[in-house]
Each structure stands twice: as structure tokens, then as C-alpha cells.
Design a protein around this motif. Structure first.
Motif, short mmCIF file in Angstrom:
data_model
loop_
_atom_site.label_atom_id
_atom_site.label_comp_id
_atom_site.label_asym_id
_atom_site.label_seq_id
_atom_site.Cartn_x
_atom_site.Cartn_y
_atom_site.Cartn_z
N LYS A 1 0.82 -1.22 0.00
CA LYS A 1 0.00 0.00 0.00
C LYS A 1 0.85 1.27 0.00
CE LYS A 1 -3.61 -2.69 0.33
NZ LYS A 1 -4.37 -3.04 -0.89
N ALA A 2 2.04 1.19 -0.59
CA ALA A 2 2.90 2.36 -0.70
C ALA A 2 2.70 3.01 -2.07
CB ALA A 2 4.37 1.97 -0.52
N PRO A 3 2.75 4.34 -2.16
CA PRO A 3 2.60 5.00 -3.46
C PRO A 3 3.74 4.63 -4.40
CG PRO A 3 2.46 6.58 -1.63
CD PRO A 3 2.94 5.29 -1.05
N VAL A 4 3.42 4.54 -5.69
CA VAL A 4 4.42 4.21 -6.71
C VAL A 4 4.39 5.27 -7.79
CG1 VAL A 4 5.20 2.51 -8.39
CG2 VAL A 4 4.13 1.74 -6.26
N ARG A 5 5.55 5.80 -8.13
CA ARG A 5 5.69 6.73 -9.24
C ARG A 5 6.62 6.08 -10.27
NH1 ARG A 5 2.34 8.42 -6.37
NH2 ARG A 5 2.10 10.51 -5.43
N GLU A 6 6.08 5.81 -11.45
CA GLU A 6 6.88 5.22 -12.52
C GLU A 6 7.22 6.30 -13.55
OE1 GLU A 6 6.04 0.72 -13.28
OE2 GLU A 6 4.11 1.74 -13.21
N VAL A 7 8.48 6.39 -13.91
CA VAL A 7 8.97 7.43 -14.81
C VAL A 7 9.52 6.76 -16.07
CG1 VAL A 7 10.64 9.30 -15.09
CG2 VAL A 7 9.52 8.93 -12.86
N SER A 8 9.10 7.23 -17.23
CA SER A 8 9.54 6.64 -18.49
C SER A 8 11.05 6.79 -18.67
CB SER A 8 8.82 7.29 -19.67
OG SER A 8 7.43 7.04 -19.61
N LEU A 9 11.65 5.80 -19.31
CA LEU A 9 13.06 5.90 -19.67
C LEU A 9 13.28 7.08 -20.60
CD1 LEU A 9 13.77 2.12 -20.41
CD2 LEU A 9 14.32 3.36 -18.31
N ASP A 10 14.51 7.57 -20.64
CA ASP A 10 14.80 8.72 -21.50
C ASP A 10 14.99 8.28 -22.96
OD1 ASP A 10 17.40 7.73 -21.80
OD2 ASP A 10 18.28 9.16 -20.39
N ALA A 11 15.38 9.20 -23.81
CA ALA A 11 15.50 8.91 -25.24
C ALA A 11 16.54 7.85 -25.54
CB ALA A 11 15.83 10.19 -26.00
N HIS A 12 17.50 7.65 -24.63
CA HIS A 12 18.53 6.62 -24.81
C HIS A 12 18.18 5.34 -24.06
CE1 HIS A 12 21.07 9.63 -26.71
NE2 HIS A 12 20.84 10.44 -25.69
N HIS A 13 16.94 5.26 -23.56
CA HIS A 13 16.45 4.10 -22.81
C HIS A 13 17.21 3.90 -21.50
CE1 HIS A 13 15.32 2.56 -27.08
NE2 HIS A 13 14.38 3.37 -26.59
N ALA A 14 17.76 4.98 -20.96
CA ALA A 14 18.37 4.98 -19.64
C ALA A 14 17.37 5.56 -18.64
CB ALA A 14 19.65 5.81 -19.64
N HIS A 15 17.66 5.42 -17.35
CA HIS A 15 16.81 6.03 -16.34
C HIS A 15 16.87 7.55 -16.47
CE1 HIS A 15 17.28 2.00 -14.65
NE2 HIS A 15 16.29 2.26 -13.81
N ASP A 16 15.72 8.18 -16.47
CA ASP A 16 15.64 9.64 -16.53
C ASP A 16 15.76 10.16 -15.09
OD1 ASP A 16 14.99 12.32 -16.80
OD2 ASP A 16 13.42 11.97 -18.29
N ILE A 17 16.98 10.32 -14.64
CA ILE A 17 17.23 10.64 -13.24
C ILE A 17 16.59 11.95 -12.83
CG2 ILE A 17 19.01 11.12 -11.53
CD1 ILE A 17 18.77 8.17 -12.33
N ARG A 18 16.69 12.96 -13.67
CA ARG A 18 16.10 14.26 -13.32
C ARG A 18 14.60 14.13 -13.08
NH1 ARG A 18 17.60 19.41 -16.90
NH2 ARG A 18 19.62 18.81 -16.01
N ALA A 19 13.91 13.43 -13.96
CA ALA A 19 12.46 13.24 -13.81
C ALA A 19 12.15 12.37 -12.59
CB ALA A 19 11.87 12.64 -15.07
N MET A 20 12.98 11.38 -12.33
CA MET A 20 12.75 10.52 -11.17
C MET A 20 12.91 11.30 -9.87
SD MET A 20 14.58 6.94 -12.37
CE MET A 20 14.10 6.04 -10.89
N LEU A 21 13.89 12.19 -9.83
CA LEU A 21 14.09 13.00 -8.62
C LEU A 21 12.93 13.95 -8.37
CD1 LEU A 21 17.89 13.81 -9.01
CD2 LEU A 21 16.85 12.25 -7.35
#
Length: 360
Positions: free
Chosen positions: A131-151
Motif C-alpha cells: 500500500k505504498a505510493p508508486v511513481r513510474e517514470v519513463s526511460l529517456d531517449a537513450h532508454h536509460a533512467h531519466d534521473i532528473r524526472a525521477m528525482l
């Protein structure tokens, strides 16, 4: 959970194997011919290395006792190899267990989980059950983690999850981006970096960072490059206080003795890892080049899996290949026209190409 004893272990030889002898990476005992080509679960087609198999067989005789001494020895050997303290290594029956415990420990009603999508689903599933909130962020244009958006996704997040290389794409997130995540994540949160596939990649591990960061947890597994998926053996690396928070949920559930002995033998075998990495890269890159030659787009994988844009509903392709005995990965909701393919043996990848050319 963590080791309570210190052991003096012999240093491993630093000699590298001859990369031309890729057959050394394979299991020494022949495997029975399978009726299906299984490229769907990111398993190793080779199984445990010969030394690990022999150690696991010897381990059967020890199963009348709880193998704490083997668990402590495994933690000590990994710590020695990585240049960290033994108390910073905890051993689990698979890294999935450690990952689930991390979600339980670091998230809650008001402290959510932030992760990428598509990525490994287990932390999301664990958070939803918790029951914890989940925020899913799309990968960036290079299919890497979009760290800025995740933060920016959740200023109250309790845990940020990075799978590097990522599953299912096999792609890398740059080391500097991981540093940025660690430096700028929400106060009080924990960064969990899942390195299940790091041994396939030309990228540094972040395991050594735990010496300077008490808010970083790194996960490792013996399931992938060491071919021990069915033996269920994994590690969590972090500050002892973090590991104690996981132990609340797992207790002192020591893995099976044969698994621990297989893990020790795998770490001691200095040939198996570089040999399997080279073999996997060759077969993966050959297959990706073949697909690109036929006009398909693939992810820039540094893992033992990659994804293909099949330009049609992915489930249809999965079913077409399955009808010919070739099993490939599942569909991710936000990438409905992409399929994941595990890198198998030379014969398995040849069969995959044959069926893909005929049916897709």
C-alpha cells in the motif's frame, strides 16, 4: 544476517583467461536436448560452471545442518574481492527477496517508491501489496533512467530503484547520473541499485560506494552470469544499519548449503565471468546486427537480454514464435510493440533467427 565472524581467505589469482577459449565458459557436463528454446526469463543457457556444480554436489552431504559457516564465508569472500567490509554484505535466497524486503523497509503510506518504466516489476508489485505510493517514470531517449524526472517525481519518496543495466532493455544508466541520484534524492530516502546484470556490461559497479554512503543499497545475484537461477542466491550490499532493516523481514533465513558452496566456487573461478561475458556479448551483438540488417530497431543492450521493436502488437509475435517452440519475453504495457529476448546459446540464437525470419 550479516557475518559475525572474520575469516582469513586465500587471495584469488589475478590471471585472466584466454578469451579465445570461450568454450571454458560452458558447463562441462552435457545438457539434455530441450524441446523448446527458452529465451524468456533471462536465464543462463549454460547453468553453473563445472567447479560450482562439483561444489554443489558435495554440498548435498552437508544439508543436515544449517550452513551458517558457508554463508559467512561467502560474505567474506565477496567483501574481500570488492574491497569492502564483511559487515556490509548480507546473503539471501535470491536477490529478489532482498529487493522485496527493501521495499517493505524503505517505503510506507507516505513514503513512496520511484522507479523507471519499463523496468523490473518486482519493486512495484511489492510496493502495491504494501500500500505504498508508486511513481513510474519513463526511460529517456537513450532508454536509460531519466534521473532528473525521477528525482522530481515524489519529493517524499522513501526509495528510488535503479536497475542497471536495466531489465528489460539491457541499457545502461551513466555512472554520473547515478551519482546525481544519490546526491539529490529526497532527504531520508534510500537509493537501491540492482546490479543483477552488471557483470555483462562494460561499466563500473557502484558496490564500492557503500563505504561512503549509508543511504545506498546494491543488489547482486548468482542467477544470471553464474547460471544459478534455480539455486536462489543473492547478495545485498550496504551499511550494516540498512542490512539490519532488511533482516527484520527475512530473519536469519540462511540459503541452502549447496547453493552457498556453488556461489563460493563461482566467485573463486576467475575464468567463468570474463569468458561468459565475452560469449554473451558476441552472440547478442551478432543477433542485434542481424535484426538491424532486416530493418528492426533494438535497444543498445549491455546485458544478456535486449528488446526489439517488432512494429506490431508484441503479444502476436510472442505467440508466433511460441508456436515454433521459441519462447521469448513478456509484454510491457507502455511498450506494446517491443519484445524482450534473452541471449541464449549459439544454437538457440540460430534457431531464434530462423523462426523470427519465417514468422515475423
Amino acid at each position: 544476517m550479516v557475518s559475525v565472524s572474520r575469516r582469513s581467505l586465500l587471495a584469488l589469482s589475478a590471471a585472466l583467461p584466454l578469451l579465445g577459449r570461450l568454450d571454458w565458459a560452458l558447463a562441462a557436463t552435457p545438457q539434455a536436448k530441450a524441446d523448446k528454446v527458452r529465451l524468456n526469463y533471462n536465464e543462463s543457457p549454460y547453468g553453473p560452471a563445472l567447479a560450482a556444480r562439483e561444489a554443489m554436489q558435495r554440498g548435498i552431504a552437508t544439508t543436515g545442518r544449517y550452513p551458517y559457516n558457508h554463508m559467512y564465508a561467502l560474505a567474506a569472500l565477496f567483501a574481500r574481492q570488492q574491497g569492502i567490509a564483511e559487515e556490509q554484505v548480507a546473503v539471501f535466497s535470491g536477490s529478489m527477496a532482498a529487493l522485496r524486503y527493501a521495499v517493505l523497509a524503505f517505503t510506507g503510506d507516505t513514503r513512496g517508491l520511484v522507479m523507471a518504466t519499463p523496468s523490473y516489476e518486482v519493486p512495484r508489485q511489492a510496493a502495491e501489496a504494501h500500500k505504498a505510493p508508486v511513481r513510474e517514470v519513463s526511460l529517456d531517449a537513450h532508454h536509460a533512467h531519466d534521473i532528473r524526472a525521477m528525482l522530481a517525481a515524489d519529493p517524499q519518496a522513501g526509495m528510488l530503484y535503479l536497475c542497471n543495466p536495466n531489465n528489460p532493455t539491457g541499457t545502461l544508466t551513466p555512472t554520473q547520473a547515478i551519482r546525481d541520484a544519490l546526491a539529490n534524492k529526497p532527504k531520508g530516502s534510500v537509493l537501491v541499485v540492482d546490479e543483477a546484470y552488471i557483470d555483462f556490461a562494460d561499466a563500473p559497479s557502484v558496490v564500492s560506494w557503500v563505504k561512503d554512503h549509508d543511504d545506498l543499497l546494491v543488489l547482486r545475484t548468482f542467477s544470471k552470469i553464474y547460471g544459478m537461477a534455480g539455486a536462489r542466491l543473492g547478495l545485498a550490499i550496504g551499511h550494516p544499519a540498512l542490512l539490519e532493516r532488511l533482516a527484520v523481514f527475512g530473519g536469519d533465513n540462511v540459503p541452502a548449503g549447496p547453493s552457498l558452496l556453488g556461489g563460493l566456487a563461482s566467485l573463486e573461478d576467475v575464468k567463468v565471468l570474463p569468458q561468459r561475458k565475452a560469449l554473451n556479448a558476441r552472440l547478442r551483438d551478432e543477433t542485434v546486427a542481424w535484426l538491424k540488417g532486416r530493418g528492426y530497431t533494438c535497444t543498445a543492450s549491455q546485458s544478456n537480454c535486449f528488446m526489439i521493436d517488432v512494429r506490431q502488437p508484441a503479444q502476436q509475435v510472442i505467440e508466433k514464435l511460441a508456436a515454433e517452440g521459441v519462447l521469448i519475453g513478456r509484454v510491457w504495457q507502455n511498450w506494446p510493440q517491443w519484445v524482450r529476448v534473452t541471449v541464449g546459446s549459439k544454437q538457440e540464437m540460430a534457431r531464434f533467427r530462423e523462426v523470427f525470419a519465417a514468422r515475423v
